[in-house]
Design a protein around this motif. Structure first.
Motif, PDB file in Angstrom:
ATOM      1  N   LYS A   1       0.652   5.360  -6.365  1.00  0.00           N
ATOM      2  CA  LYS A   1      -0.707   5.102  -5.901  1.00  0.00           C
ATOM      3  C   LYS A   1      -0.903   3.633  -5.528  1.00  0.00           C
ATOM      4  O   LYS A   1      -0.961   2.758  -6.397  1.00  0.00           O
ATOM      5  CB  LYS A   1      -1.702   5.502  -7.001  1.00  0.00           C
ATOM      6  CG  LYS A   1      -1.566   6.967  -7.428  1.00  0.00           C
ATOM      7  CD  LYS A   1      -2.342   7.287  -8.696  1.00  0.00           C
ATOM      8  CE  LYS A   1      -2.078   8.726  -9.136  1.00  0.00           C
ATOM      9  NZ  LYS A   1      -2.721   9.032 -10.437  1.00  0.00           N
ATOM     10  N   ASN A   2      -0.948   3.384  -4.220  1.00  0.00           N
ATOM     11  CA  ASN A   2      -1.359   2.077  -3.695  1.00  0.00           C
ATOM     12  C   ASN A   2      -0.603   0.909  -4.316  1.00  0.00           C
ATOM     13  O   ASN A   2      -1.202  -0.058  -4.794  1.00  0.00           O
ATOM     14  CB  ASN A   2      -2.869   1.872  -3.894  1.00  0.00           C
ATOM     15  CG  ASN A   2      -3.680   2.948  -3.212  1.00  0.00           C
ATOM     16  OD1 ASN A   2      -3.446   3.263  -2.051  1.00  0.00           O
ATOM     17  ND2 ASN A   2      -4.623   3.529  -3.933  1.00  0.00           N
TER      18      ASN A   2
ATOM     19  N   ASP B   1       0.837  -1.222   0.000  1.00  0.00           N
ATOM     20  CA  ASP B   1       0.000   0.000   0.000  1.00  0.00           C
ATOM     21  C   ASP B   1       0.862   1.257   0.000  1.00  0.00           C
ATOM     22  O   ASP B   1       0.614   2.200   0.764  1.00  0.00           O
ATOM     23  CB  ASP B   1      -0.934  -0.001   1.217  1.00  0.00           C
ATOM     24  CG  ASP B   1      -1.844  -1.217   1.231  1.00  0.00           C
ATOM     25  OD1 ASP B   1      -2.356  -1.574   0.153  1.00  0.00           O
ATOM     26  OD2 ASP B   1      -2.019  -1.826   2.299  1.00  0.00           O
TER      27      ASP B   1
ATOM     28  N   ASN C   1       2.130   4.740  -1.051  1.00  0.00           N
ATOM     29  CA  ASN C   1       1.670   5.977  -1.678  1.00  0.00           C
ATOM     30  C   ASN C   1       2.716   7.059  -1.440  1.00  0.00           C
ATOM     31  O   ASN C   1       3.263   7.174  -0.346  1.00  0.00           O
ATOM     32  CB  ASN C   1       0.332   6.438  -1.087  1.00  0.00           C
ATOM     33  CG  ASN C   1      -0.834   5.599  -1.563  1.00  0.00           C
ATOM     34  OD1 ASN C   1      -1.454   5.883  -2.567  1.00  0.00           O
ATOM     35  ND2 ASN C   1      -1.121   4.526  -0.824  1.00  0.00           N
TER      36      ASN C   1
END
Length: 251
Positions: free
Chosen positions: A21-22, A9, A11
């Motif tokens: 992003k993720n 995850d 970011n």
């Protein structure tokens, strides 16, 4: 000990701009992972997130985890210097320090208190031999490193990186500024080193990715679009965006 490198995850923001992003991925150990994608898609940002180099930019904000051998390198109290010792970096352009060839290789070992002066000499030789530079410079170790050719300087920087015995080596377009023969030399070295280190490389050169990579990540606009073993990735990409990108780059 079985090493591991896992991202969860992840970011990254540069100010208000959401750059990564993720992203979640487990990277293979003792193999070469190539990160490909168009300019500005987040390849170098992802690479620098793996050893906390992003923090040198105060506009950056990072969320998520990068786990090396199960330890989150972004956890409170983690020694950033230790992280950057375990995870070395080879930059796009050769960056020898303004000192002798010998002192360039010994620099990191001295900083981290790795051995006496007597041991250092042996370790400098070992590292220079590992990158095929010893026979070229052994008679001028006290000469300025800046006097070496571009290809020799990049091999010297690689020797400096492996001298502190990292687990992981990150390479950010590390042959882009070299002539074809010097670039081929660096590629050969990376192939030789992959059994000892986990290598993660950023490249714009699809042919280079095909020559070197065991595993491939394809990024687009800060997202991880597709990843997998190189043979499968290049012969049978699953994602339409991947297929279109490869078709344009390979022809």
């Amino acid at each position: 000990m079985q090493h591991s490198l896992a991202v969860r995850d992840l970011n990254v923001w540069y100010g208000e701009s959401h750059a990564l992003k993720n992203i979640s991925i487990d990277l293979p150990i003792h193999q070469i992972t190539a990160i490909i994608g168009p300019s500005g898609c987040g390849k170098s940002t992802f690479l620098k997130s793996l050893n906390r180099l992003l923090e040198l930019n105060e506009m950056v904000r990072v969320e998520g985890e990068v786990r090396v051998d199960g330890e989150n390198i972004y956890a409170p109290g983690v020694d950033v210097t230790d992280v950057r010792t375990r995870i070395g970096m080879l930059a796009q352009k050769p960056f020898p320090l303004p000192m002798s060839i010998y002192d360039n290789v010994a620099y990191g070992m001295k900083i981290h208190g790795m051995g006496s002066n007597g041991k250092l000499a042996g370790e400098v030789e070992r590292s220079l031999r590992a990158v095929g530079l010893w026979n070229e410079v052994s008679d001028r170790l006290k000469a300025p490193a800046t006097g070496l050719s571009g290809g020799q300087q990049q091999r010297l920087c690689l020797a400096r990186a492996i001298a502190v015995e990292p687990e992981i080596l990150l390479c950010d377009e590390s042959t882009a500024s070299l002539d074809p023969i010097a670039a081929q030399g660096i590629e050969s070295l990376l192939l030789e080193l992959r059994g000892q280190y986990t290598l993660v490389i950023v490249t714009h050169n699809i042919a280079q990715a095909r020559r070197l990579a065991d595993y491939v990540m394809f990024m687009w606009l800060g997202e991880l679009v597709e990843h997998g073993p190189a043979a499968e990735f290049f012969t049978n990409p699953k994602n339409e965006l991947t297929r279109e990108y490869l078709a344009r780059r390979i022809g």
